[in-house]
Design a protein around this motif. Sequence first.
Motif, PDB file in Angstrom:
ATOM      1  N   VAL A 111      -7.492   6.323   7.868  1.00 49.64           N
ATOM      2  CA  VAL A 111      -6.455   6.581   6.873  1.00 49.64           C
ATOM      3  C   VAL A 111      -5.114   6.142   7.444  1.00 49.64           C
ATOM      4  O   VAL A 111      -4.776   6.484   8.579  1.00 49.64           O
ATOM      5  CB  VAL A 111      -6.400   8.076   6.487  1.00 49.64           C
ATOM      6  CG1 VAL A 111      -5.225   8.342   5.545  1.00 49.64           C
ATOM      7  CG2 VAL A 111      -7.703   8.507   5.839  1.00 49.64           C
TER       8      VAL A 111
ATOM      9  N   GLN B 227       2.673   8.296   1.414  1.00 47.71           N
ATOM     10  CA  GLN B 227       1.410   7.781   0.864  1.00 47.71           C
ATOM     11  C   GLN B 227       0.306   7.894   1.912  1.00 47.71           C
ATOM     12  O   GLN B 227       0.537   7.676   3.104  1.00 47.71           O
ATOM     13  CB  GLN B 227       1.563   6.312   0.454  1.00 47.71           C
ATOM     14  CG  GLN B 227       2.694   6.037  -0.517  1.00 47.71           C
ATOM     15  CD  GLN B 227       2.355   6.501  -1.919  1.00 47.71           C
ATOM     16  OE1 GLN B 227       1.208   6.437  -2.343  1.00 47.71           O
ATOM     17  NE2 GLN B 227       3.357   6.969  -2.645  1.00 47.71           N
ATOM     18  N   GLU B 228      -0.883   8.243   1.474  1.00 49.63           N
ATOM     19  CA  GLU B 228      -2.076   8.245   2.327  1.00 49.63           C
ATOM     20  C   GLU B 228      -3.111   7.313   1.701  1.00 49.63           C
ATOM     21  O   GLU B 228      -3.507   7.521   0.556  1.00 49.63           O
ATOM     22  CB  GLU B 228      -2.673   9.645   2.473  1.00 49.63           C
ATOM     23  CG  GLU B 228      -1.829  10.576   3.324  1.00 49.63           C
ATOM     24  CD  GLU B 228      -2.589  11.844   3.698  1.00 49.63           C
ATOM     25  OE1 GLU B 228      -3.771  11.967   3.280  1.00 49.63           O
ATOM     26  OE2 GLU B 228      -2.014  12.695   4.389  1.00 49.63           O
ATOM     27  N   VAL B 229      -3.537   6.310   2.455  1.00 52.82           N
ATOM     28  CA  VAL B 229      -4.437   5.301   1.904  1.00 52.82           C
ATOM     29  C   VAL B 229      -5.646   5.137   2.826  1.00 52.82           C
ATOM     30  O   VAL B 229      -5.486   4.779   3.998  1.00 52.82           O
ATOM     31  CB  VAL B 229      -3.720   3.938   1.752  1.00 52.82           C
ATOM     32  CG1 VAL B 229      -4.664   2.924   1.098  1.00 52.82           C
ATOM     33  CG2 VAL B 229      -2.435   4.084   0.961  1.00 52.82           C
TER      34      VAL B 229
ATOM     35  N   SER C 193      -9.701   2.801  -1.346  1.00 56.15           N
ATOM     36  CA  SER C 193      -9.523   4.045  -2.104  1.00 56.15           C
ATOM     37  C   SER C 193     -10.574   4.201  -3.188  1.00 56.15           C
ATOM     38  O   SER C 193     -11.151   5.287  -3.370  1.00 56.15           O
ATOM     39  CB  SER C 193      -8.126   4.090  -2.733  1.00 56.15           C
ATOM     40  OG  SER C 193      -7.131   4.041  -1.749  1.00 56.15           O
TER      41      SER C 193
ATOM     42  N   LEU D 244       0.825  -1.200   0.000  1.00 54.39           N
ATOM     43  CA  LEU D 244       0.000   0.000   0.000  1.00 54.39           C
ATOM     44  C   LEU D 244       0.866   1.261   0.000  1.00 54.39           C
ATOM     45  O   LEU D 244       0.450   2.313  -0.491  1.00 54.39           O
ATOM     46  CB  LEU D 244      -0.922   0.021   1.229  1.00 54.39           C
ATOM     47  CG  LEU D 244      -1.987  -1.078   1.345  1.00 54.39           C
ATOM     48  CD1 LEU D 244      -2.791  -0.871   2.620  1.00 54.39           C
ATOM     49  CD2 LEU D 244      -2.904  -1.078   0.136  1.00 54.39           C
TER      50      LEU D 244
ATOM     51  N   ARG E 217      -0.964   6.232   6.869  1.00 53.24           N
ATOM     52  CA  ARG E 217       0.029   7.069   6.194  1.00 53.24           C
ATOM     53  C   ARG E 217       1.432   6.505   6.408  1.00 53.24           C
ATOM     54  O   ARG E 217       1.796   6.153   7.531  1.00 53.24           O
ATOM     55  CB  ARG E 217      -0.012   8.500   6.744  1.00 53.24           C
ATOM     56  CG  ARG E 217      -1.341   9.215   6.573  1.00 53.24           C
ATOM     57  CD  ARG E 217      -1.231  10.662   7.047  1.00 53.24           C
ATOM     58  NE  ARG E 217      -2.454  11.415   6.798  1.00 53.24           N
ATOM     59  CZ  ARG E 217      -3.386  11.632   7.706  1.00 53.24           C
ATOM     60  NH1 ARG E 217      -3.226  11.141   8.923  1.00 53.24           N
ATOM     61  NH2 ARG E 217      -4.462  12.328   7.414  1.00 53.24           N
TER      62      ARG E 217
ATOM     63  N   ASP F 261      -7.589  -1.873   1.375  1.00 54.00           N
ATOM     64  CA  ASP F 261      -7.590  -0.600   0.657  1.00 54.00           C
ATOM     65  C   ASP F 261      -9.000  -0.300   0.140  1.00 54.00           C
ATOM     66  O   ASP F 261      -9.587  -1.089  -0.593  1.00 54.00           O
ATOM     67  CB  ASP F 261      -6.604  -0.686  -0.514  1.00 54.00           C
ATOM     68  CG  ASP F 261      -6.440   0.637  -1.255  1.00 54.00           C
ATOM     69  OD1 ASP F 261      -7.188   1.583  -0.956  1.00 54.00           O
ATOM     70  OD2 ASP F 261      -5.553   0.712  -2.133  1.00 54.00           O
TER      71      ASP F 261
ATOM     72  N   VAL G  67      -8.468   3.084   4.429  1.00 51.38           N
ATOM     73  CA  VAL G  67      -8.554   1.638   4.620  1.00 51.38           C
ATOM     74  C   VAL G  67      -9.713   1.281   5.538  1.00 51.38           C
ATOM     75  O   VAL G  67     -10.170   2.081   6.352  1.00 51.38           O
ATOM     76  CB  VAL G  67      -7.241   1.076   5.227  1.00 51.38           C
ATOM     77  CG1 VAL G  67      -6.075   1.246   4.274  1.00 51.38           C
ATOM     78  CG2 VAL G  67      -6.938   1.726   6.566  1.00 51.38           C
TER      79      VAL G  67
END
Length: 336
Positions: A87, A93-95, A120, A44, A89, A118, A97
């Motif tokens: 989220v 990257q910021e994902v 997104s 991720l 981090r 994920d 979830v």
Amino acid sequence: MASDSSIDLTPEFLAEMIKSVGVGVGIYTKDGQYVYVNESYAELFNVTSSALVGEPLWEIVSEIDADKFKTYWMSFQDNETRKAETVHRYNGQEVPVATVTTQRSINGTTYHFGTIKDISERKAHERELKRQNERLESFAGVISHDLRNPLNVAQGYIDLLQTDIDRDELHLVDTALDRMNVLITELLELAQSRNIGEMRSVSIKIVAKQAWQSVDTQQASLSLPETNPQILANNSRLQQLFENLLRNAIEHGGPGVNVVIETTSDGFYIADDGSGIPESEHDRIFETGYTTNDSGTGFGLSIVQQITSGHDWSLQVIKSSEGGARFEITDVEFAT
């Protein structure tokens, strides 16, 4: 031939199995540091799994602070599982979830096992859907305003003429203008019902009473829950839902219909003792524009469906115990 059911549950075997589950996996202990992550989780952030081992949870999970981690850890019971959306981090990257975290004690050591998925694409879809709904609501509001201006002018002239002239044609025009006003109002409600807005703890009983006062109830009666259940909902939209279902009950059940609003284990229902809805029509009644009433617009139950969908609730209609219609709303979250 008998099969060999014995499996060598070595750490290497288990690690290999975790790699294949298709979602991220992270395990940490009471010091908050990851002791294991699988490759799906590390991917991720475009790093290797070894880069995350030893990292503290609060450096990755945006909603957990270092000084509050101990309180968070102690709030779990052994074998308790919690679901959340947050989220994560790392590495720039910021994902967004969805996580499922379970506390387990093994050989005297307590761990938190988390699966991380994920979301997104779903979040992007939700944002786009929200933007579309906001544009639709804005457009409907403008159209409603622009249509009402000439409509009000026409209504004013009709009112003036009717003071001097008593003709059936004028009454027909007056009725047509009233009909247009109802259509404009319900079209705007239909557009607005897609956008749920902020949700909070609200009382089913209080909102139902407010809805009842906003509807022409004629000689109908309403029975409400004896308790005061609270649910997570948008107050305005919930009242709109009740108003439309109450109007529907009175329009189809007659002026003296008896209506009951009551809670269930996973939601609530609105039932009446009217003539009911044929089972063959149960799927069609929620279609926009569908109505069996000559004066109806066919928007009311479509608005109800939009509101329930916007809350992630489920909606169905069945026969009530009194032979009328019973609208059941389920998958409702009760507030504590």
